[in-house]
Design a protein around this motif. Structure first.
Motif, PDB file in Angstrom:
ATOM      1  N   UNK A 248      -0.978  -3.968   6.836  1.00  0.00           N
ATOM      2  CA  UNK A 248       0.012  -3.930   5.756  1.00  0.00           C
ATOM      3  C   UNK A 248      -0.665  -4.140   4.399  1.00  0.00           C
ATOM      4  N   UNK A 249      -1.712  -4.951   4.368  1.00  0.00           N
ATOM      5  CA  UNK A 249      -2.484  -5.092   3.126  1.00  0.00           C
ATOM      6  C   UNK A 249      -3.091  -3.747   2.715  1.00  0.00           C
ATOM      7  N   UNK A 250      -3.585  -2.985   3.693  1.00  0.00           N
ATOM      8  CA  UNK A 250      -4.072  -1.628   3.403  1.00  0.00           C
ATOM      9  C   UNK A 250      -2.937  -0.769   2.850  1.00  0.00           C
ATOM     10  N   UNK A 251      -1.760  -0.874   3.472  1.00  0.00           N
ATOM     11  CA  UNK A 251      -0.603  -0.102   3.008  1.00  0.00           C
ATOM     12  C   UNK A 251      -0.253  -0.430   1.568  1.00  0.00           C
ATOM     13  N   UNK A 252      -0.326  -1.699   1.226  1.00  0.00           N
ATOM     14  CA  UNK A 252      -0.072  -2.114  -0.156  1.00  0.00           C
ATOM     15  C   UNK A 252      -1.075  -1.452  -1.099  1.00  0.00           C
ATOM     16  N   UNK A 253      -2.346  -1.410  -0.683  1.00  0.00           N
ATOM     17  CA  UNK A 253      -3.388  -0.796  -1.523  1.00  0.00           C
ATOM     18  C   UNK A 253      -3.119   0.688  -1.732  1.00  0.00           C
ATOM     19  N   UNK A 300       8.240  -3.647   0.460  1.00  0.00           N
ATOM     20  CA  UNK A 300       8.723  -2.488  -0.287  1.00  0.00           C
ATOM     21  C   UNK A 300       9.857  -2.862  -1.239  1.00  0.00           C
ATOM     22  N   UNK A 301      10.732  -3.744  -0.798  1.00  0.00           N
ATOM     23  CA  UNK A 301      11.874  -4.121  -1.634  1.00  0.00           C
ATOM     24  C   UNK A 301      11.487  -5.087  -2.737  1.00  0.00           C
ATOM     25  N   UNK A 302      10.716  -6.108  -2.386  1.00  0.00           N
ATOM     26  CA  UNK A 302      10.464  -7.194  -3.328  1.00  0.00           C
ATOM     27  C   UNK A 302       9.234  -6.959  -4.198  1.00  0.00           C
ATOM     28  N   UNK A 303       8.201  -6.300  -3.643  1.00  0.00           N
ATOM     29  CA  UNK A 303       6.982  -6.076  -4.426  1.00  0.00           C
ATOM     30  C   UNK A 303       7.037  -4.758  -5.179  1.00  0.00           C
ATOM     31  N   UNK A 304       7.496  -3.708  -4.486  1.00  0.00           N
ATOM     32  CA  UNK A 304       7.468  -2.382  -5.102  1.00  0.00           C
ATOM     33  C   UNK A 304       8.835  -1.919  -5.606  1.00  0.00           C
TER      34      UNK A 304
END
Length: 548
Positions: A248-253, A300-304
């Protein structure tokens, strides 16, 4: 029953436990906690944390009816030798009920070299199919309607080139790009961290990935543009919580890179997919799958600040754990795969590949692949596991473990954020070190007997040497080289030269999307190696280094 009443009953239970242990001591190396009750999930809010299938945070599944409407895609991973041989295997799988294809490429293809390159010697067609040019891709999908089949391709560094070849084959079949369905793995960060089939440094690699996001959002809208992969992280030795945290950290990147490139989160996030491992501990795996959906929805909701529900839904493919297959007593692997299949289904996977019993020894035979496919079909049609949604929800143990895996994963994600994100964490060696330490502990547990592997460190037996294994003929490499040379002799080499020059110029302009230029080169029958060498020339090659 109130918590006070449960506590009182627990006290009575503990008294009986002492008597039982006096007669029958518990096995060693078990989890510290033996029993779970409502007290273990008293702080879990049903509406906010569990809720309903198809409803945020999607803990119970991304679709309201899950498998009651249709089963997961039974996507069998296959590919070996030549395009002709792999095409036969694909057609056999479709005839036997597979509902999706998953392409395994040989090592030279995965790292962007032609079969004719000296570096490819001895590896052509060995661990997957050799694809050197559009001609091979045409053969690979001969008599397979790309408008009807969903195809996944396990390809990362040269994902843009293989996707371009697929689009070009579909065009020749008369199938428009906007009707194509499938996935490219396209996850380069886990290659740096766990697998190793990288070509270019991180910055140009991330550019290629975001170029694919942008191109497909406009031209191939049904295609999953990346399969963010925890599978290989788990195969390298991570824990369940590490698998989802690092992935998920990769997904965030990837999301941050795409946004930096000018894309809006809801323009591409709905086509992101994930790839999880189904390991041996069935209940832990179910909890892991549930926790991963909840974490991604919150990210996805809170960060992006995604607005589209599709952006918040973590859809994932699962493959049973190759690292858990044993060369000893290989028929035991059928049972392991069945249990892992059950975990994936109870955890709500969208597609599934089941490994074959003989994969610890060789590429799977047709008989073994058929057994693996039948395993999925038996679970689907006979077990009842697909008849209700999230059947283990409400289990005190599973809900508690979902919470604990989620909490542990969040701790890792925060640590990676503090290090500057996934790319920085990989460059500093943090993720690699965590995986290495976990893998070492697992191996030490096996060697000490703290962890039992049936047939390996317990219940061993004398065995006859295995028979009937699939072996790729060494002559395959020579035949493939000849095919490449013959294709080069027939193509318009001036057109190839012009297309490659155009691609090089585009690579030098950071604002240019490379996908149209790669597609143009592919259509001239420029080879995979020729295209990747142009990019190597401009971007350079990545050299691994770990600072501990």
């Amino acid at each position: 029953m109130s918590n006070e009443k449960i506590q009182a009953e627990l006290a009575k239970y503990e008294a009986s436990v002492e008597k039982a242990i006096a007669r029958f001591p518990e096995r060693e190396h078990l989890p510290e906690k033996r029993l779970y009750t409502p007290i273990d999930i008293k702080d879990t809010d049903y509406a906010d944390e569990i809720s309903f299938p198809g409803v945020y945070p999607y803990t119970r599944g991304v679709q309201p009816t899950m498998y009651r409407g249709r089963f997961w895609t039974m996507r069998m991973y296959a590919g070996f030798s030549t395009a002709e041989e792999s095409n036969k295997r694909y057609r056999m799988l479709i005839e036997n009920g597979a509902t999706g294809l998953s392409c395994a490429f040989d090592l030279p293809t995965q790292i962007g070299y032609d079969s004719t390159d000296p570096i490819s010697e001895g590896e052509v067609g060995k661990v997957g199919v050799a694809i050197d040019s559009l001609a091979d891709m045409e053969t690979l999908f001969d008599q397979i309607d790309l408008g009807k089949v969903s195809t996944s391709m396990t390809i990362n560094a040269p994902a843009s080139v293989l996707l371009a070849m697929y689009i070009a084959v579909a065009e020749k079949q008369g199938v428009p790009a906007d009707q194509l369905r499938g996935t490219i793995q396209n996850d380069i960060l886990k290659e740096y961290a766990a697998r190793g089939t990288y070509i270019f440094p991180p910055r140009p690699s991330m550019r290629l990935i975001t170029n694919i996001f942008e191109y497909c959002s406009k031209n191939v809208p049904k295609w999953n543009t990346i399969s963010i992969s925890g599978y290989h992280i788990r195969e390298a030795g991570s824990t369940a919580a590490q698998e989802i945290a690092f992935t998920i950290a990769d997904g965030i990147a990837y999301c941050e890179a795409a946004i930096k490139a000018g894309l809006k989160i809801d323009d591409f996030a709905g086509r992101l997919s994930f790839f999880w491992n189904a390991h041996n501990n069935v209940l832990e795996e179910v909890a892991k799958f549930r926790a991963s959906r909840r974490i991604w929805a919150k990210v996805m909701k809170e960060r992006f600040h995604a607005q589209n529900d599709k952006s918040m839904k973590l859809r994932f493919h699962t493959q049973t754990a190759g690292s858990m297959l044993t060369a000893q007593q290989p028929n035991n692997n059928i049972v392991r795969v069945a249990l892992q299949t059950a975990a994936a289904v109870m955890g709500g996977t969208q597609s599934l590949h089941t490994n074959s019993r003989d994969e610890a020894l060789a590429l799977p035979t047709q008989e073994s692949v058929t057994i693996a496919l039948r395993t999925q079909q038996i679970v689907a049609y006979e077990s009842g596991l697909a008849d209700v949604i999230d059947p283990l929800a409400g289990s005190y143990y599973v809900e508690s473990m979902t919470n604990s895996i989620e909490a542990e994963a969040w701790d890792y994600i925060k640590k990676i954020d503090d290090l500057g994100g996934a790319v920085a964490a990989i460059e500093k060696g943090y993720i690699q070190k965590e995986i290495q330490d976990s893998a070492y502990k697992w191996q030490m547990d096996v060697e000490s007997g703290a962890r039992t592997i049936v047939g390996v460190n317990k219940f061993q037996m004398e065995e006859e040497p295995p028979k009937g294994l699939l072996k790729v003929d060494e002559a395959v490499g020579e035949r493939q080289k000849a095919k490449v040379e013959a294709m080069k002799a027939k193509r318009d080499n001036e057109a190839v030269k012009a297309a490659l020059a155009d691609l090089k110029k585009a690579c030098q302009d950071e604002n240019e999307n490379l996908m149209p230029h790669i597609l143009a080169a592919v259509k001239t029958y420029a080879t995979l190696g020729e295209i990747c060498n142009v990019m190597r020339e401009v971007f350079g090659e990545y050299e691994a280094h770990v600072s501990l």
